[in-house]
Design a protein around this motif. Structure first.
Motif, PDB file in Angstrom:
ATOM      1  N   GLN A 162       0.705   7.819  -7.966  1.00 30.33           N
ATOM      2  CA  GLN A 162       1.372   8.633  -6.950  1.00 30.33           C
ATOM      3  C   GLN A 162       1.974   7.787  -5.831  1.00 30.33           C
ATOM      4  N   HIS A 163       1.430   6.584  -5.629  1.00 26.85           N
ATOM      5  CA  HIS A 163       1.873   5.728  -4.527  1.00 26.85           C
ATOM      6  C   HIS A 163       2.636   4.498  -5.019  1.00 26.85           C
ATOM      7  N   PHE A 164       2.781   4.365  -6.345  1.00 26.67           N
ATOM      8  CA  PHE A 164       3.432   3.167  -6.890  1.00 26.67           C
ATOM      9  C   PHE A 164       4.949   3.284  -6.763  1.00 26.67           C
ATOM     10  N   ASP A 165       5.560   2.274  -6.184  1.00 28.95           N
ATOM     11  CA  ASP A 165       7.014   2.220  -5.999  1.00 28.95           C
ATOM     12  C   ASP A 165       7.554   1.108  -6.896  1.00 28.95           C
ATOM     13  N   ARG A 166       8.091   1.477  -8.033  1.00 29.72           N
ATOM     14  CA  ARG A 166       8.530   0.507  -9.025  1.00 29.72           C
ATOM     15  C   ARG A 166       9.618  -0.416  -8.468  1.00 29.72           C
ATOM     16  N   GLN A 167      10.599   0.169  -7.796  1.00 31.79           N
ATOM     17  CA  GLN A 167      11.711  -0.633  -7.287  1.00 31.79           C
ATOM     18  C   GLN A 167      11.253  -1.603  -6.205  1.00 31.79           C
ATOM     19  N   GLU A 168      10.334  -1.170  -5.341  1.00 30.76           N
ATOM     20  CA  GLU A 168       9.823  -2.059  -4.311  1.00 30.76           C
ATOM     21  C   GLU A 168       9.016  -3.201  -4.924  1.00 30.76           C
ATOM     22  N   PHE A 169       8.229  -2.884  -5.929  1.00 29.43           N
ATOM     23  CA  PHE A 169       7.465  -3.928  -6.616  1.00 29.43           C
ATOM     24  C   PHE A 169       8.406  -4.956  -7.238  1.00 29.43           C
ATOM     25  N   MET A 170       9.458  -4.480  -7.894  1.00 24.85           N
ATOM     26  CA  MET A 170      10.417  -5.400  -8.514  1.00 24.85           C
ATOM     27  C   MET A 170      11.130  -6.231  -7.454  1.00 24.85           C
ATOM     28  N   ARG A 171      11.435  -5.604  -6.317  1.00 23.25           N
ATOM     29  CA  ARG A 171      12.075  -6.360  -5.232  1.00 23.25           C
ATOM     30  C   ARG A 171      11.181  -7.473  -4.747  1.00 23.25           C
ATOM     31  N   ALA A 223     -21.288  -5.494  -8.181  1.00 24.00           N
ATOM     32  CA  ALA A 223     -20.421  -6.377  -7.402  1.00 24.00           C
ATOM     33  C   ALA A 223     -19.057  -5.728  -7.216  1.00 24.00           C
ATOM     34  N   VAL A 224     -18.512  -5.842  -6.021  1.00 26.29           N
ATOM     35  CA  VAL A 224     -17.226  -5.245  -5.678  1.00 26.29           C
ATOM     36  C   VAL A 224     -16.348  -6.311  -5.030  1.00 26.29           C
ATOM     37  N   LEU A 225     -15.049  -6.250  -5.337  1.00 28.51           N
ATOM     38  CA  LEU A 225     -14.086  -7.178  -4.756  1.00 28.51           C
ATOM     39  C   LEU A 225     -13.012  -6.390  -4.026  1.00 28.51           C
ATOM     40  N   SER A 226     -12.672  -6.808  -2.809  1.00 29.10           N
ATOM     41  CA  SER A 226     -11.587  -6.177  -2.069  1.00 29.10           C
ATOM     42  C   SER A 226     -10.835  -7.270  -1.316  1.00 29.10           C
ATOM     43  N   GLY A 227     -10.001  -6.883  -0.364  1.00 29.24           N
ATOM     44  CA  GLY A 227      -9.236  -7.855   0.399  1.00 29.24           C
ATOM     45  C   GLY A 227      -8.479  -7.174   1.518  1.00 29.24           C
ATOM     46  N   ASN A 287      -2.388  -3.406  -1.732  1.00 31.76           N
ATOM     47  CA  ASN A 287      -1.472  -3.014  -2.786  1.00 31.76           C
ATOM     48  C   ASN A 287      -0.033  -3.294  -2.350  1.00 31.76           C
ATOM     49  N   ARG A 288       0.742  -3.883  -3.229  1.00 34.11           N
ATOM     50  CA  ARG A 288       2.063  -4.402  -2.861  1.00 34.11           C
ATOM     51  C   ARG A 288       3.057  -3.304  -2.504  1.00 34.11           C
ATOM     52  N   THR A 289       2.898  -2.097  -3.058  1.00 34.29           N
ATOM     53  CA  THR A 289       3.892  -1.060  -2.791  1.00 34.29           C
ATOM     54  C   THR A 289       3.367   0.046  -1.882  1.00 34.29           C
ATOM     55  N   SER A 290       2.106   0.447  -2.061  1.00 31.98           N
ATOM     56  CA  SER A 290       1.565   1.509  -1.208  1.00 31.98           C
ATOM     57  C   SER A 290       1.001   0.966   0.098  1.00 31.98           C
ATOM     58  N   LEU A 291       0.733  -0.349   0.153  1.00 31.50           N
ATOM     59  CA  LEU A 291       0.145  -1.041   1.299  1.00 31.50           C
ATOM     60  C   LEU A 291      -1.288  -0.579   1.575  1.00 31.50           C
ATOM     61  N   ARG A 292      -1.894   0.124   0.627  1.00 31.42           N
ATOM     62  CA  ARG A 292      -3.283   0.546   0.781  1.00 31.42           C
ATOM     63  C   ARG A 292      -4.205  -0.587   0.330  1.00 31.42           C
ATOM     64  N   PRO A 293      -5.392  -0.691   0.933  1.00 28.22           N
ATOM     65  CA  PRO A 293      -6.345  -1.718   0.480  1.00 28.22           C
ATOM     66  C   PRO A 293      -6.740  -1.475  -0.966  1.00 28.22           C
ATOM     67  N   GLU A 294      -6.991  -2.551  -1.671  1.00 23.21           N
ATOM     68  CA  GLU A 294      -7.422  -2.453  -3.066  1.00 23.21           C
ATOM     69  C   GLU A 294      -8.913  -2.743  -3.160  1.00 23.21           C
ATOM     70  N   VAL A 295      -9.601  -1.992  -4.005  1.00 20.63           N
ATOM     71  CA  VAL A 295     -11.011  -2.227  -4.294  1.00 20.63           C
ATOM     72  C   VAL A 295     -11.151  -2.389  -5.805  1.00 20.63           C
ATOM     73  N   THR A 354      -6.682   4.982   5.460  1.00 24.51           N
ATOM     74  CA  THR A 354      -6.196   5.539   4.204  1.00 24.51           C
ATOM     75  C   THR A 354      -7.178   5.210   3.097  1.00 24.51           C
ATOM     76  N   ALA A 355      -7.226   6.067   2.090  1.00 21.96           N
ATOM     77  CA  ALA A 355      -8.103   5.797   0.958  1.00 21.96           C
ATOM     78  C   ALA A 355      -7.610   4.571   0.197  1.00 21.96           C
ATOM     79  N   PRO A 356      -8.511   3.761  -0.335  1.00 26.07           N
ATOM     80  CA  PRO A 356      -8.091   2.552  -1.044  1.00 26.07           C
ATOM     81  C   PRO A 356      -7.535   2.866  -2.429  1.00 26.07           C
ATOM     82  N   VAL A 357      -6.812   1.913  -2.989  1.00 20.42           N
ATOM     83  CA  VAL A 357      -6.452   1.938  -4.400  1.00 20.42           C
ATOM     84  C   VAL A 357      -7.629   1.327  -5.161  1.00 20.42           C
ATOM     85  N   VAL A 358      -8.180   2.082  -6.092  1.00 16.21           N
ATOM     86  CA  VAL A 358      -9.385   1.636  -6.806  1.00 16.21           C
ATOM     87  C   VAL A 358      -9.016   1.198  -8.214  1.00 16.21           C
ATOM     88  N   HIS A 359      -9.439  -0.007  -8.583  1.00 18.79           N
ATOM     89  CA  HIS A 359      -9.235  -0.521  -9.919  1.00 18.79           C
ATOM     90  C   HIS A 359     -10.588  -0.626 -10.612  1.00 18.79           C
TER      91      HIS A 359
END
Length: 466
Positions: A274-283, A418-422, A190-198, A397-402
């Motif tokens: 809770q972990h999304f940083d709007r300004q960091e994402f825009m940066r 099927a699951v996708l992560s990175g 995840n670009r702002t929280s730096l947590r893995p995405e699932v 850390t717990a992942p960001v789940v989509h």
């Protein structure tokens, strides 16, 4: 069959001890161009990947032909016993074109290492993901004699152009590819929280081209008031398809059948918020504005919304200085992201009807690709829970789940969760210049693959315990 905590730790230790070898193998693969959009280097890359897999102990690694496309690499790991479940490891060895080359700080095929980071096209998407599966299995074999679950590798060479031959290939080889679940490791954190995405699903893609020609050739702009302009005509068409201010697609019945997020999905969204940083994402994106000021709605659109995106628009003169012309033709390439419930082939028919109904019969519509089967998997599936636990174990850390990228096509022939992560860096420049993979992240990614094998065995194999 039992597994002590020391076994997985021993696997991790083995991965650390052989990190230099793993990096050398990855750089070998990255140095081989494999651009599916331009049909560059695919056959050689497939054979390179086969050789690297065999050298890592996947003795049956084999490139198999498709009907008109590049080869698909298959291979297997027998697993610790006959009663273990089968996990399909999906990846792709093809990459995006490296252009524009002038924006790269080093050769995109050089796999140069600077400050502990490998720079190369495919470093994150997806050559590192393919080899992470293989290196994790190699470590398991060295430490425990076998992987805790049966593995089947499927690495294709056309993901970046929509996998046009994959569905047919899987149908032909479905007996060989039968599995209980599948996992892909393709992308970053995840670009702002730096947590893995699932990701528990995928949006399918409709890719089209629109062509407009109003004159036999470019002509003097002094006659612009007398002529119909191809670029203006195409812009008129585009604004009838989608609202540029809101992104809402205006084609009749476009959203019919769209699967809306359920209560579990909304809970995942609230957690991510809770972990999304709007300004960091825009940066990171270099963006002045985003599509909405509501962060919850923004995340909901990103994960569950449909989109109409202009990938490129070409017309007239764009060189230095001036050239006063009325362009004779204009072309646009677009992709439409189709969440579960919106099948690309049906959406294409709706788009055809829209052009006819709104008098755009002078504009040619071409179907480039309609990637099938947008899907959604329950977060309660064993493979989903195993991936959540593996992310917690490896990343701390717990992942960001989509709740909702190519396993969907495989699922048409072989129904399974099927699951996708990175595991790539947040600023991995995926699809852009200077794509990269920090070495520390790659080693962590290999451990992530090993932990997924371990956690899936825990969830599915009687007697396998920590």
């Amino acid at each position: 069959m039992t597994s002590q905590p020391s076994v997985l730790q021993a696997v991790f230790d083995h991965i650390d001890a052989h990190a230099d070898e793993a990096v050398k193998t990855l750089r070998t693969l990255l140095r081989q161009p494999s651009v599916s959009a331009q049909n560059i280097g695919l056959e050689t890359c497939a054979r390179t990947l086969q050789d690297l897999m065999r050298a890592a102990g996947v003795e049956d690694a084999q490139p198999l032909p498709t009907d008109g496309g590049p080869e698909v690499i298959l291979g297997t790991e027998a697993g610790a016993s006959p009663d273990v479940k089968t996990l399909l490891c999906y990846g792709h060895y093809d990459v995006q074109p490296p252009e524009p080359l002038e924006l790269w700080h080093s050769d995109p095929w050089g796999a140069e290492v600077r400050d502990g980071v490998i720079y190369a096209r495919g470093a994150t998407d997806n050559k590192s993901g393919c080899l992470a599966f293989v290196e994790a299995a190699k470590a398991y074999r060295a430490v425990a004699g076998a992987t805790p679950v049966r593995l089947k590798y499927l690495f294709e060479g056309e993901e970046e152009i929509g996998s046009p031959h994959l569905e047919d290939f899987v149908w032909k080889h479905r007996d060989r590819l039968q599995c209980d679940a599948s996992i892909g490791l393709d992308g970053g954190v995840n670009r702002t929280s730096l947590r893995p995405e699932v990701h528990l699903g995928i949006k399918a893609i409709l890719y089209i081209e629109l062509r407009c020609k109003t004159l036999s050739q470019d002509t003097w702009s002094g006659r612009a008031q007398m002529l119909r302009s191809a670029p203006w005509r195409l812009i008129e068409c585009l604004t009838s398809i989608a609202d540029p201010a809101t992104g809402v697609i205006k084609v009749n019945d476009w959203y019919d059948g769209l699967v809306l997020p359920d209560e579990w999905d909304e809970e995942f969204l609230r957690d991510e918020l809770q972990h999304f940083d709007r300004q960091e994402f825009m940066r990171q994106m270099g963006a002045e504005n985003l599509s909405t000021d509501d962060d919850f709605e923004l995340l909901k659109r990103a994960h569950y919304g449909a989109s109409a995106n202009i990938c490129g628009l070409t017309s007239g003169y764009a060189g230095e200085g001036s050239k006063t012309i009325v362009p004779a033709q204009a072309t646009v390439k677009m992709d439409f992201r189709c969440p579960p419930g919106l099948e690309p082939a049906e959406q294409f028919r709706k788009l055809q009807a829209h052009l006819e109904q709104h008098g755009f019969d002078d504009i040619e519509l071409l179907l480039i690709n309609a990637r099938k089967n947008p899907y959604k998997v329950s977060s309660r599936e064993d493979i989903a829970q195993a991936t959540f636990r593996a992310a917690q174990r490896v990343f701390g850390t717990a992942p960001v789940v989509h709740g909702v990228s190519i396993q969907g096509l495989i699922m048409l022939a072989i129904p399974h969760p099927a699951v996708l992560s990175g595991f790539g860096a947040a600023e991995n420049n995926l699809h852009g210049p200077n794509e990269n993979m920090p070495i520390a992240r790659y080693i962590q990614g290999i451990k992530y693959a090993a932990a997924i094998y371990h956690e899936y065995a825990l969830a599915t194999t009687p007697g396998y315990s920590t």
